[in-house]
Design a protein around this motif. Structure first.
Motif, PDB file in Angstrom:
ATOM      1  N   ILE A   1      61.493  23.327  56.303  1.00 58.10           N
ATOM      2  CA  ILE A   1      60.145  22.785  56.520  1.00 58.10           C
ATOM      3  C   ILE A   1      59.522  23.275  57.826  1.00 58.10           C
ATOM      4  O   ILE A   1      58.516  22.731  58.257  1.00 58.10           O
ATOM      5  CB  ILE A   1      60.148  21.247  56.489  1.00 58.10           C
ATOM      6  N   SER A   2      60.095  24.311  58.423  1.00 58.68           N
ATOM      7  CA  SER A   2      59.498  24.842  59.653  1.00 58.68           C
ATOM      8  C   SER A   2      58.383  25.828  59.321  1.00 58.68           C
ATOM      9  O   SER A   2      58.381  26.458  58.254  1.00 58.68           O
ATOM     10  CB  SER A   2      60.559  25.538  60.505  1.00 58.68           C
ATOM     11  N   GLU A   3      57.447  25.981  60.240  1.00 56.30           N
ATOM     12  CA  GLU A   3      56.353  26.936  60.049  1.00 56.30           C
ATOM     13  C   GLU A   3      56.878  28.365  60.024  1.00 56.30           C
ATOM     14  O   GLU A   3      56.356  29.212  59.299  1.00 56.30           O
ATOM     15  CB  GLU A   3      55.317  26.767  61.164  1.00 56.30           C
TER      16      GLU A   3
ATOM     17  N   HIS B   1      57.947  14.282  57.142  1.00 57.45           N
ATOM     18  CA  HIS B   1      57.302  15.598  57.154  1.00 57.45           C
ATOM     19  C   HIS B   1      57.477  16.362  55.835  1.00 57.45           C
ATOM     20  O   HIS B   1      56.830  17.386  55.621  1.00 57.45           O
ATOM     21  CB  HIS B   1      57.868  16.450  58.294  1.00 57.45           C
ATOM     22  N   PHE B   2      58.346  15.856  54.967  1.00 53.21           N
ATOM     23  CA  PHE B   2      58.733  16.645  53.805  1.00 53.21           C
ATOM     24  C   PHE B   2      57.640  16.750  52.744  1.00 53.21           C
ATOM     25  O   PHE B   2      57.265  17.845  52.311  1.00 53.21           O
ATOM     26  CB  PHE B   2      60.013  16.062  53.197  1.00 53.21           C
TER      27      PHE B   2
ATOM     28  N   PRO C   1      54.307  16.301  52.824  1.00 48.36           N
ATOM     29  CA  PRO C   1      53.154  17.133  53.190  1.00 48.36           C
ATOM     30  C   PRO C   1      53.481  18.623  53.164  1.00 48.36           C
ATOM     31  O   PRO C   1      52.632  19.440  52.801  1.00 48.36           O
ATOM     32  CB  PRO C   1      52.807  16.653  54.604  1.00 48.36           C
ATOM     33  N   HIS C   2      54.722  18.960  53.525  1.00 47.84           N
ATOM     34  CA  HIS C   2      55.113  20.369  53.519  1.00 47.84           C
ATOM     35  C   HIS C   2      55.201  20.899  52.091  1.00 47.84           C
ATOM     36  O   HIS C   2      54.752  22.018  51.806  1.00 47.84           O
ATOM     37  CB  HIS C   2      56.456  20.535  54.225  1.00 47.84           C
TER      38      HIS C   2
ATOM     39  N   LYS D   1      51.824  21.528  50.885  1.00 49.22           N
ATOM     40  CA  LYS D   1      51.268  22.720  51.534  1.00 49.22           C
ATOM     41  C   LYS D   1      51.768  23.991  50.856  1.00 49.22           C
ATOM     42  O   LYS D   1      50.996  24.930  50.615  1.00 49.22           O
ATOM     43  CB  LYS D   1      51.649  22.725  53.013  1.00 49.22           C
ATOM     44  N   VAL D   2      53.061  24.015  50.530  1.00 52.00           N
ATOM     45  CA  VAL D   2      53.621  25.175  49.830  1.00 52.00           C
ATOM     46  C   VAL D   2      52.968  25.330  48.457  1.00 52.00           C
ATOM     47  O   VAL D   2      52.615  26.430  48.030  1.00 52.00           O
ATOM     48  CB  VAL D   2      55.151  25.046  49.702  1.00 52.00           C
TER      49      VAL D   2
ATOM     50  N   LEU E   1      58.064  29.121  56.567  1.00 49.53           N
ATOM     51  CA  LEU E   1      56.933  29.279  55.660  1.00 49.53           C
ATOM     52  C   LEU E   1      56.291  30.649  55.848  1.00 49.53           C
ATOM     53  O   LEU E   1      55.926  31.318  54.866  1.00 49.53           O
ATOM     54  CB  LEU E   1      55.908  28.172  55.892  1.00 49.53           C
TER      55      LEU E   1
ATOM     56  N   VAL F   1      62.192  24.531  48.263  1.00 46.49           N
ATOM     57  CA  VAL F   1      62.008  23.914  49.576  1.00 46.49           C
ATOM     58  C   VAL F   1      63.130  22.893  49.739  1.00 46.49           C
ATOM     59  O   VAL F   1      63.203  21.917  48.989  1.00 46.49           O
ATOM     60  CB  VAL F   1      60.638  23.224  49.702  1.00 46.49           C
TER      61      VAL F   1
ATOM     62  N   LYS G   1      49.516  26.827  48.804  1.00 47.91           N
ATOM     63  CA  LYS G   1      49.535  28.254  49.122  1.00 47.91           C
ATOM     64  C   LYS G   1      49.969  29.102  47.937  1.00 47.91           C
ATOM     65  O   LYS G   1      49.531  30.242  47.784  1.00 47.91           O
ATOM     66  CB  LYS G   1      50.475  28.513  50.314  1.00 47.91           C
TER      67      LYS G   1
END
Length: 229
Positions: A103-105, A135-136, A138-139, A142-143, A108, A126, A146
Motif C-alpha cells: 500500500i505504499s506510493e 489505509h487499505f 482507500p488504496h 485508488k488502484v 504503486l 494488493v 487507475k
C-alpha cells in the motif's frame, strides 16, 4: 469487549463427504473453468493460485503452474527489469500471473511502470498482512480507479464485513487468510486470526453476494467458488 462464541473450523477439522458419481475415472475430471470478474475480464484455468510469499510466488513457480493452467501471485520484490525479461520470454503464461504490491506510493508507482512496459499484464494483487488497516480500502479503491480494466485481487481479510467492503471498493477477488498457514506465526505471536475453512466460507458468501470471488491464501490455496459452502 465482545466474545465471539461461534464455532470456527480449520481444514483439518473437516472432510468431504463422498456422493454417487457418474465419473468412472479421475482421468475424466476437468478442473478448468471460467471465472468472470466484475471488471469484465474472464480468468480461464484451474482454480488454484500460489501465494505471493517470496519463496512461493516466483517466476519458476509461475512457469510450472501455468503448464497446468494454474495461477501464481508473484511476490513484490521483482524489479521492473526482471519483469520485462520474464514477460519477453514467457508471454504465453502472463494471463496466469498476478503482479503484487503493498500500500505504499512507491509500490504503486512501480506497478504503473511495470504495466506501462508490459500492458498485456491483466492481473493485480494488493496485499497486506492485515486488511483491516484504515489505509487499505482507500488504496484498493485508488488502484481500481487507475486500472479499471484489470483483474484486482485484494486482502488479507477473514470476515464478511471486510469482504463486502473490498468488493465495493473495486476488488474482483477477496484474498482470505490471517495467520492460517503452517509457516505463518501471526496467530501464535499476536492472537489474531480466524481458522481458515470458516474464514473462506464466510468471505466467499459475502463476496459472491456482490458479484465477487474469494481465494483462501496458504502456500498453495484454492478458489472458494461456491456461495453454498
Amino acid at each position: 469487549m465482545h466474545m465471539d462464541t461461534h464455532e470456527y473450523l480449520d481444514f483439518e477439522d473437516v472432510l468431504i463427504k463422498p456422493r454417487r458419481s457418474s465419473i468412472n475415472s479421475r482421468q475424466e475430471v476437468d478442473l478448468t473453468r471460467s471465472f468472470k470478474t466484475k471488471s469484465g475480464r474472464v480468468l480461464n484455468g484451474v482454480g488454484v493460485i500460489a501465494a505471493n510469499m517470496d519463496g512461493v510466488g516466483t517466476f519458476s513457480m509461475a512457469k510450472a503452474l501455468a503448464q497446468e493452467k494454474m495461477f501464481t501471485a508473484l511476490h513484490k520484490f521483482y524489479t521492473l527489469e526482471q519483469w520485462v525479461a520474464f514477460a519477453g520470454e514467457n508471454a504465453a503464461i502472463l494471463p496466469y500471473v498476478f503482479i503484487t504490491i503493498g500500500i505504499s506510493e512507491a509500490e504503486l508507482e512501480k506497478l504503473e511502470r511495470i504495466l506501462e512496459a508490459i500492458p498485456v499484464l491483466t492481473n493485480i494483487c494488493v496485499d497486506i498482512a492485515n486488511g483491516y488497516s484504515a489505509h487499505f480500502l482507500p488504496h484498493v479503491a485508488k488502484v481500481r480507479e487507475k486500472f479499471p480494466g484489470k483483474v484486482l485481487m485484494a486482502g488479507n481479510v477473514v470476515g464478511a464485513e471486510m469482504s463486502e467492503a473490498l468488493v465495493q471498493a473495486g476488488a474482483d477477488i477477496v484474498k482470505v487468510g490471517i495467520g492460517p498457514g503452517s509457516v505463518c506465526t501471526t496467530r501464535k505471536m499476536t492472537g489474531v486470526g480466524v481458522p481458515q475453512f470458516s474464514a473462506i466460507v464466510e468471505c466467499a458468501q459475502a463476496a459472491h453476494a456482490l458479484g465477487g470471488w474469494c481465494v483462501g491464501m496458504g502456500a498453495v490455496p484454492v478458489w472458494a467458488t461456491s456461495p453454498k459452502l
